[in-house]
Design a protein around this motif. Structure first.
Motif, PDB file in Angstrom:
ATOM      1  N   GLN A  50      10.577   7.413  -8.697  1.00 48.89           N
ATOM      2  CA  GLN A  50      11.219   9.097  -8.017  1.00 48.89           C
ATOM      3  C   GLN A  50       9.990   9.905  -8.627  1.00 48.89           C
ATOM      4  N   ILE A  51       9.060   9.726  -9.840  1.00 51.22           N
ATOM      5  CA  ILE A  51       8.543  10.668 -10.484  1.00 51.22           C
ATOM      6  C   ILE A  51       6.751  10.338  -9.661  1.00 51.22           C
ATOM      7  N   GLY A  52       6.959   9.328  -9.125  1.00 49.75           N
ATOM      8  CA  GLY A  52       6.012   9.163  -8.177  1.00 49.75           C
ATOM      9  C   GLY A  52       5.926   9.933  -6.709  1.00 49.75           C
ATOM     10  N   ARG A  53       6.941   9.991  -6.395  1.00 46.72           N
ATOM     11  CA  ARG A  53       7.763  10.087  -5.042  1.00 46.72           C
ATOM     12  C   ARG A  53       7.453  11.771  -4.981  1.00 46.72           C
ATOM     13  N   ILE A  54       7.797  12.534  -6.631  1.00 47.17           N
ATOM     14  CA  ILE A  54       8.222  13.896  -6.459  1.00 47.17           C
ATOM     15  C   ILE A  54       6.296  14.455  -6.089  1.00 47.17           C
ATOM     16  N   ALA A  55       5.812  13.973  -7.580  1.00 46.48           N
ATOM     17  CA  ALA A  55       4.324  13.843  -7.259  1.00 46.48           C
ATOM     18  C   ALA A  55       3.741  14.117  -6.184  1.00 46.48           C
ATOM     19  N   LEU A  56       4.062  13.149  -5.330  1.00 47.07           N
ATOM     20  CA  LEU A  56       3.110  13.050  -4.150  1.00 47.07           C
ATOM     21  C   LEU A  56       3.687  13.524  -2.284  1.00 47.07           C
ATOM     22  N   GLN A  57       5.077  13.925  -3.078  1.00 50.17           N
ATOM     23  CA  GLN A  57       5.525  14.966  -2.283  1.00 50.17           C
ATOM     24  C   GLN A  57       5.363  16.185  -1.987  1.00 50.17           C
ATOM     25  N   GLY A  58       5.379  16.609  -3.743  1.00 50.80           N
ATOM     26  CA  GLY A  58       4.956  17.869  -4.416  1.00 50.80           C
ATOM     27  C   GLY A  58       3.922  18.753  -3.679  1.00 50.80           C
ATOM     28  N   ALA A  70      16.788  -0.452   0.843  1.00 47.76           N
ATOM     29  CA  ALA A  70      18.328  -0.633   0.604  1.00 47.76           C
ATOM     30  C   ALA A  70      18.224  -2.454   0.314  1.00 47.76           C
ATOM     31  N   VAL A  71      17.281  -2.999   0.951  1.00 46.44           N
ATOM     32  CA  VAL A  71      17.537  -4.840   0.821  1.00 46.44           C
ATOM     33  C   VAL A  71      17.074  -4.842  -0.916  1.00 46.44           C
ATOM     34  N   PHE A  72      15.737  -4.092  -0.798  1.00 49.52           N
ATOM     35  CA  PHE A  72      16.003  -4.355  -2.188  1.00 49.52           C
ATOM     36  C   PHE A  72      16.472  -3.709  -3.372  1.00 49.52           C
ATOM     37  N   HIS A  73      17.182  -2.885  -3.202  1.00 43.87           N
ATOM     38  CA  HIS A  73      18.256  -2.684  -3.941  1.00 43.87           C
ATOM     39  C   HIS A  73      19.078  -3.008  -4.430  1.00 43.87           C
ATOM     40  N   ALA A  74      20.380  -3.182  -3.205  1.00 40.48           N
ATOM     41  CA  ALA A  74      21.334  -4.365  -3.370  1.00 40.48           C
ATOM     42  C   ALA A  74      20.795  -5.452  -4.060  1.00 40.48           C
ATOM     43  N   GLN A  75      19.947  -6.253  -3.705  1.00 41.79           N
ATOM     44  CA  GLN A  75      19.182  -7.491  -5.183  1.00 41.79           C
ATOM     45  C   GLN A  75      18.946  -7.404  -5.857  1.00 41.79           C
ATOM     46  N   GLU A  76      19.051  -5.973  -6.236  1.00 38.12           N
ATOM     47  CA  GLU A  76      18.203  -5.616  -7.437  1.00 38.12           C
ATOM     48  C   GLU A  76      17.169  -5.514  -7.994  1.00 38.12           C
ATOM     49  N   HIS A  77      16.142  -5.210  -6.931  1.00 38.48           N
ATOM     50  CA  HIS A  77      14.871  -5.938  -7.680  1.00 38.48           C
ATOM     51  C   HIS A  77      14.461  -4.046  -7.435  1.00 38.48           C
ATOM     52  N   MET A  78      14.544  -3.633  -8.541  1.00 40.43           N
ATOM     53  CA  MET A  78      14.792  -2.457  -8.156  1.00 40.43           C
ATOM     54  C   MET A  78      13.311  -1.726  -8.557  1.00 40.43           C
ATOM     55  N   HIS A  79      12.163  -2.443  -8.600  1.00 39.91           N
ATOM     56  CA  HIS A  79      10.984  -2.077  -8.643  1.00 39.91           C
ATOM     57  C   HIS A  79      10.080  -2.162  -6.776  1.00 39.91           C
ATOM     58  N   TRP A  80      11.008  -2.818  -6.423  1.00 40.42           N
ATOM     59  CA  TRP A  80      10.357  -2.743  -4.979  1.00 40.42           C
ATOM     60  C   TRP A  80      10.955  -1.392  -4.520  1.00 40.42           C
ATOM     61  N   SER A  81      11.903  -1.318  -4.988  1.00 36.71           N
ATOM     62  CA  SER A  81      12.707  -0.487  -3.545  1.00 36.71           C
ATOM     63  C   SER A  81      12.454   0.885  -4.518  1.00 36.71           C
ATOM     64  N   ALA A  82      12.190   0.713  -5.688  1.00 34.41           N
ATOM     65  CA  ALA A  82      10.883   2.394  -6.648  1.00 34.41           C
ATOM     66  C   ALA A  82       9.805   2.333  -5.544  1.00 34.41           C
ATOM     67  N   LEU A  83       9.646   1.380  -5.474  1.00 30.97           N
ATOM     68  CA  LEU A  83       8.019   1.951  -4.810  1.00 30.97           C
ATOM     69  C   LEU A  83       8.347   1.830  -3.562  1.00 30.97           C
ATOM     70  N   VAL A  84       8.815   1.931  -2.356  1.00 29.87           N
ATOM     71  CA  VAL A  84       9.267   2.413  -0.841  1.00 29.87           C
ATOM     72  C   VAL A  84       8.700   3.628  -0.831  1.00 29.87           C
ATOM     73  N   PRO A  85       9.379   4.771  -1.420  1.00 24.70           N
ATOM     74  CA  PRO A  85       9.807   6.020  -1.048  1.00 24.70           C
ATOM     75  C   PRO A  85       8.185   6.608  -1.411  1.00 24.70           C
ATOM     76  N   VAL A  86       7.694   5.707  -3.202  1.00 27.54           N
ATOM     77  CA  VAL A  86       6.038   5.840  -3.106  1.00 27.54           C
ATOM     78  C   VAL A  86       4.963   5.327  -2.300  1.00 27.54           C
ATOM     79  N   LEU A  87       5.077   5.343  -1.655  1.00 31.84           N
ATOM     80  CA  LEU A  87       4.426   3.828  -0.534  1.00 31.84           C
ATOM     81  C   LEU A  87       4.143   4.499   0.809  1.00 31.84           C
ATOM     82  N   LEU A  88       5.751   5.281   1.314  1.00 35.64           N
ATOM     83  CA  LEU A  88       5.961   6.190   2.167  1.00 35.64           C
ATOM     84  C   LEU A  88       5.362   7.639   1.787  1.00 35.64           C
ATOM     85  N   GLN A  89       5.513   8.101   0.869  1.00 33.31           N
ATOM     86  CA  GLN A  89       4.760   9.545   0.529  1.00 33.31           C
ATOM     87  C   GLN A  89       2.943   9.076   0.405  1.00 33.31           C
TER      88      GLN A  89
END
Length: 425
Positions: A12-20, A129-148
């Motif tokens: 989220q911090i990475g996403r916020i920095a890029l989004q900001g 969401a697939v990564f999040h549900a499987q609790e692969h949180m590093h991938w779940s966290a990376l998705v919005p960072v890649l998008l931003q």
């Protein structure tokens, strides 16, 4: 929980920095008026977002968290429904654009943003969401960072290149950068899960829950974004830009609480598998309450004190965003309350009750916006946001308290031990 929260917070911090950074560059490049037009179009699209997936993204998280073997089918169903529903909504929005979008906004801009957010970004979100549900949180966290990151690179290429920066060129860069990330993540998920044809019969068994998710999320986007759309239509684009800039700061500041909720959600879904509000509330209280409350209080104080920095970052045309941000900073506390309470109800199977309150608040929000925005501009939008989010927190809190009292008042079930005596289980 700490590890998952830390990973999601880092994302989220990475996403916020890029989004900001994206937000600052776009606002400085377009100015308050044109930035206001882009914000109004994005707000219009965001109000349709929940119906672009028909609730399947949240169903995917719930079902895969409870039944991991269904991941491939859940992904296939989700993508299929997003492609059909999202494309239909984007076309309808483009056709209605002349009546609902700011004047002089082209159909091409509305269509590009619609396809981007209603289809491409939703498939990207489903991958996360697939990564999040499987609790692969590093991938779940990376998705919005890649998008931003992709969107920021697309904007940088636009600003530094030989092209004219206007709403049309911005919409093209926004669409192309999102499409590249969507394609890459789709390939990655298919390699991890394998190919499965969609089985829409599964969705037909739970479409009512999906519809409740969609209506609830739609209500959320209405009271979050209808004010920006109405400002663009009934007030000036400068007022839209001033208010949208302040609201964007508050939204980015909410990211750590979003990370806490995301890290706790698989455990909350599991705790609520039998519909126990008490069990879900215990998880929320143990994992969310103190850190969320502390952050919201500190974040509100920080935004209120640092509001004077907005014109220095965005330009002199955003000077009036300073009082707007100071007023809206209190939203962080209110949002923290109603999202924690609301997610507790949802994970315990009480989405229906949450949706009723959300719809009521959304209707009130629209009515107040129609009453106050034409005469009071962004000041009216600020007042409507504070009142409606506050009422939402109160309403959801009342429902949660009622359900907790009802569960605690039920007599404990009894069991018979090996000696034949009866005991409370």
């Amino acid at each position: 929980m700490r590890r998952h929260t830390a990973v999601l917070l880092a994302g989220q911090i990475g996403r916020i920095a890029l989004q900001g950074l994206y937000f600052v560059v776009l606002a400085r490049t377009l100015g308050a008026a044109h930035y206001g037009a882009s914000a109004a179009v994005l707000a219009l699209v965001s109000m349709l977002l929940p119906f672009s997936s028909l609730g399947t993204i949240l169903l995917l998280v719930r079902n895969v968290a409870q039944q991991p073997a269904t991941a491939a089918v859940q992904w296939a169903n989700c993508v299929t429904l997003v492609l059909v529903s999202g494309t239909t909504l984007a076309v309808l929005l483009a056709l209605a654009g002349r009546w609902v979008a700011p004047a002089a906004t082209s159909v091409a801009v509305i269509a590009a943003v619609g396809i981007t957010d209603l289809v491409l970004a939703r498939v990207t979100e489903a991958a996360g969401a697939v990564f999040h549900a499987q609790e692969h949180m590093h991938w779940s966290a990376l998705v919005p960072v890649l998008l931003q990151a992709a969107r920021l690179l697309g904007l940088a290429a636009l600003v530094l290149g030989p092209w004219t920066v206007d709403l049309t060129s911005w919409a093209v860069s926004y669409a192309v950068s999102t499409a590249l990330v969507c394609l890459a993540l789709t390939v990655l998920v298919l390699r991890r899960l394998g190919w499965s044809p969609p089985q829409l019969a599964r969705y037909r068994q739970e479409w009512r829950t999906g519809l409740l998710f969609s209506v609830g999320m739609a209500s959320t986007t209405v009271y979050n974004d209808v004010d920006k759309a109405m400002l663009g239509r009934f007030a000036t684009l400068e007022a839209t830009g001033i208010y949208s800039a302040a609201y964007r700061v508050v939204d980015m500041s909410y990211a750590p609480v979003r990370s806490l909720l995301g890290a706790a959600s698989p455990a909350m879904w599991r705790a609520g598998a039998d519909g126990s509000v008490t069990a879900v509330a215990a998880v929320a209280r143990a994992r969310l309450l103190r850190p969320a409350a502390a952050y919201c209080l500190l974040g509100t104080v920080g935004m209120f004190g640092a509001a004077d920095l907005v014109p220095a970052l965005l330009g002199d045309s955003f000077t009036e965003s300073v009082p707007a941000l100071r007023a809206l900073s209190f939203l962080l506390i209110v949002k923290g309350c109603h999202y924690v309470i609301g997610d507790t109800l949802t994970c315990a199977g009480a989405q229906g009750a949450r949706t009723v309150v959300q719809v009521a608040v959304a209707v009130l929000n629209v009515g107040l916006c129609l009453l106050l925005i034409p005469t009071h501009g962004w000041q009216g939008a600020v007042l409507v946001s504070l009142v409606c989010d506050g009422l939402l927190a109160v309403g959801l809190g009342a429902i949660l308290a009622h359900r907790l009292r009802r569960e605690r008042s039920r007599p404990a079930p009894t069991t018979v031990d090996y000696a034949g005596t009866t005991a409370a289980s």
